[in-house]
Design a protein around this motif. Structure first.
Motif, PDB file in Angstrom:
ATOM      1  N   PRO A  62     -34.811   3.134  30.568  1.00 23.52           N
ATOM      2  CA  PRO A  62     -35.584   3.899  29.579  1.00 23.52           C
ATOM      3  C   PRO A  62     -35.623   5.401  29.879  1.00 23.52           C
ATOM      4  O   PRO A  62     -35.515   6.213  28.967  1.00 23.52           O
ATOM      5  CB  PRO A  62     -36.983   3.279  29.661  1.00 23.52           C
ATOM      6  CG  PRO A  62     -36.744   1.883  30.164  1.00 23.52           C
ATOM      7  CD  PRO A  62     -35.572   1.996  31.100  1.00 23.52           C
ATOM      8  N   VAL A  63     -35.768   5.777  31.141  1.00 23.94           N
ATOM      9  CA  VAL A  63     -35.826   7.199  31.491  1.00 23.94           C
ATOM     10  C   VAL A  63     -34.495   7.885  31.202  1.00 23.94           C
ATOM     11  O   VAL A  63     -34.439   8.927  30.550  1.00 23.94           O
ATOM     12  CB  VAL A  63     -36.245   7.398  32.969  1.00 23.94           C
ATOM     13  CG1 VAL A  63     -36.082   8.847  33.408  1.00 23.94           C
ATOM     14  CG2 VAL A  63     -37.679   6.933  33.174  1.00 23.94           C
ATOM     15  N   LYS A  64     -33.402   7.308  31.692  1.00 23.58           N
ATOM     16  CA  LYS A  64     -32.079   7.909  31.483  1.00 23.58           C
ATOM     17  C   LYS A  64     -31.771   8.004  29.988  1.00 23.58           C
ATOM     18  O   LYS A  64     -31.286   9.034  29.503  1.00 23.58           O
ATOM     19  CB  LYS A  64     -31.022   7.073  32.206  1.00 23.58           C
ATOM     20  CG  LYS A  64     -29.684   7.734  32.346  1.00 23.58           C
ATOM     21  CD  LYS A  64     -28.674   6.822  33.043  1.00 23.58           C
ATOM     22  CE  LYS A  64     -29.200   6.302  34.362  1.00 23.58           C
ATOM     23  NZ  LYS A  64     -28.649   5.022  34.782  1.00 23.58           N
ATOM     24  N   ALA A  65     -32.040   6.927  29.244  1.00 24.55           N
ATOM     25  CA  ALA A  65     -31.756   6.916  27.809  1.00 24.55           C
ATOM     26  C   ALA A  65     -32.589   7.966  27.075  1.00 24.55           C
ATOM     27  O   ALA A  65     -32.068   8.687  26.213  1.00 24.55           O
ATOM     28  CB  ALA A  65     -32.027   5.524  27.229  1.00 24.55           C
ATOM     29  N   ALA A  66     -33.859   8.088  27.419  1.00 24.84           N
ATOM     30  CA  ALA A  66     -34.719   9.075  26.759  1.00 24.84           C
ATOM     31  C   ALA A  66     -34.276  10.500  27.082  1.00 24.84           C
ATOM     32  O   ALA A  66     -34.218  11.359  26.199  1.00 24.84           O
ATOM     33  CB  ALA A  66     -36.178   8.869  27.174  1.00 24.84           C
TER      34      ALA A  66
END
Length: 161
Positions: A62-66
């Motif tokens: 989720p962090v990388k994608a966001a």
């Protein structure tokens, strides 16, 4: 002293040698407030034209994608205690094509450049079709190679991105 080159071929040999020796790169992204986040990963690289293209087999956290949804620019930094270093500033794009996954799986297996890469099956037991395997295509717009013995730096830049 910094030199600038217009052809990636002018630094490819040194790039391949350093990346193949160092292997692990620190990938940095930023969140919506401009705060950086770093993680250590192993991308692989190829040179289909006069510039490198990188591939990162990774989990779509989720962090990388966001971070990448808000700003696809990222930096990969390689460094050794001998002060040899490579910095790659790139634009990252998620790629979901099954053929690309199989091709990149092979790049990791044979290591590209020599020395970089690993057996992706250690993390994705379902092979290239494992649903948790995701790919980032890395399109560098700037690559800097620094030789540690004298800190000589050479920079290649692609067209504006």
């Amino acid at each position: 002293m910094t030199a600038y080159v217009t052809s990636f071929a002018d630094i490819k040999r040194q790039f391949d040698a350093y990346v193949g020796d160092i292997v692990y790169a620190t990938m940095t992204t930023v969140d919506a407030k401009g705060r950086p986040r770093a993680r250590v990963l192993i991308p692989v690289w190829e040179t289909p034209t006069d510039g490198p293209v990188g591939w990162l087999a990774t989990y779509r956290t989720p962090v990388k994608a966001a971070h990448l949804a808000g700003n696809p620019h990222t930096t990969f930094s390689y460094w050794t205690p001998q002060q040899n270093a490579v910095s790659v500033d790139a634009v990252a794009t998620w790629v979901d094509d099954p053929r690309a996954k199989r091709r990149v799986w092979e790049l990791y297996r044979r290591t590209s450049p020599p020395g970089a890469g690993y057996d992706l099956g250690n993390f994705w037991h379902g092979g290239p079709d494992d649903p948790s395997l995701h790919l980032l295509r890395l399109e560098p717009w700037r690559v800097q190679v620094i030789r540690g013995v004298d800190l000589r730096s050479t920079i290649w830049r692609a067209g504006e991105r």
